[in-house]
Design an enzyme around this catalytic site. Structure first.
Site, short mmCIF file in Angstrom:
data_model
loop_
_atom_site.label_atom_id
_atom_site.label_comp_id
_atom_site.label_asym_id
_atom_site.label_seq_id
_atom_site.Cartn_x
_atom_site.Cartn_y
_atom_site.Cartn_z
N HIS A 175 0.84 -1.21 0.00
CA HIS A 175 0.00 0.00 0.00
C HIS A 175 0.87 1.26 0.00
CE1 HIS A 175 -3.72 2.26 1.07
NE2 HIS A 175 -2.84 3.07 1.62
N GLU A 176 1.82 1.32 0.93
CA GLU A 176 2.66 2.51 1.05
C GLU A 176 3.64 2.64 -0.12
OE1 GLU A 176 1.88 4.75 3.08
OE2 GLU A 176 0.48 3.56 4.25
N HIS A 196 1.90 4.26 -2.97
CA HIS A 196 1.82 5.72 -2.80
C HIS A 196 3.13 6.38 -3.22
CE1 HIS A 196 -2.07 6.11 -1.02
NE2 HIS A 196 -1.78 5.41 0.06
#
Length: 235
Positions: free
Chosen positions: A32-33, A36
């Protein structure tokens, strides 16, 4: 997670589930990170990369309170990837792309894990009797099955959770981008000041009401039916 071990009737199953689920959660948060950071980099902002956050190493993304919540209740959050919006090539559009990137990455990982679970269960397992003929085979089957299962559940939950309009979640950033000029800025600054407490309150209340499980359950059922149709068509 840890609380489940103390309350579960089958302690061995609970411990084994924890040993599978916790690494799966750390991996999912890292994906997820990383998404980003990668999206920000592609949109012209290299700050996440310079900060060492453009990595799948979970220890670079760990948030102390979020990790404690993961250990206790099985759900939490990582440190938000730092971005510098002024570096973005396309302003608001870039910010929206970066905000959606983590959620999209989780949904892709959930879909891929669903495919692997169906492939393992309906293609591989019936053709390898060892999975059913020995205790070791059954244990290996259990571990593989639940690795995919937890990756599906956790990534769907993370996608839904992060779309909630609560700071510092992605849903809040998306909400802010749409309404920053229409709502008084003090509204946003006051919410962000108490973001940790608001987030913890939402986790407790949301868990009790069942907001995230209801939405996640719907997405899970939809993915399951689509995958089932695909495998029925080709098996």
């Amino acid at each position: 997670m840890l609380l489940d071990i103390f309350t579960a009737d089958n302690k061995i199953f609970a411990i084994l589930s924890f040993l599978i689920a916790f690494p799966a959660l750390l991996f999912s948060l890292s994906i997820h990170e990383y998404a980003h950071g990668l999206a920000a980099y592609k949109q012209g902002d290299g700050f996440a990369k310079l900060s060492g956050r453009l990595t799948l190493n979970p220890f670079k993304h760990i948030d102390p309170i979020g990790t404690l919540a993961m250990l206790l209740i099985g759900f939490g959050w990582a440190k938000p990837v730092p971005v510098v919006p002024n570096n973005f090539k396309n302003g608001k559009k870039s910010m929206l792309i970066v905000s959606f990137a983590g959620v999209i990455a989780n949904l892709i990982l959930a879909t891929f894990s669903f495919f692997l679970l169906f492939f393992f269960q309906y293609i591989i397992t019936p053709n390898i009797l060892w999975f059913q003929a020995s205790e070791t085979g059954v244990l290996v089957y259990f571990v593989i099955y639940y690795v995919f299962y937890y990756l599906i559940i956790l990534n769907i939950n993370l996608a839904v959770f992060n779309l909630m309009p609560i700071p510092p979640l992605d849903g809040y950033k998306i909400f802010k981008e749409f309404f920053i000029g229409r709502i008084n800025y003090n509204f946003f600054s006051n919410i962000e000041r108490y973001s940790t407490y608001v987030l913890l309150a939402f986790l407790l209340v949301g868990n009790r009401i069942g907001i995230i499980p209801a939405i996640s359950g719907f997405i899970f059922e939809l993915m399951y039916k689509v995958m089932e149709l695909i495998f029925i068509a080709f098996i």
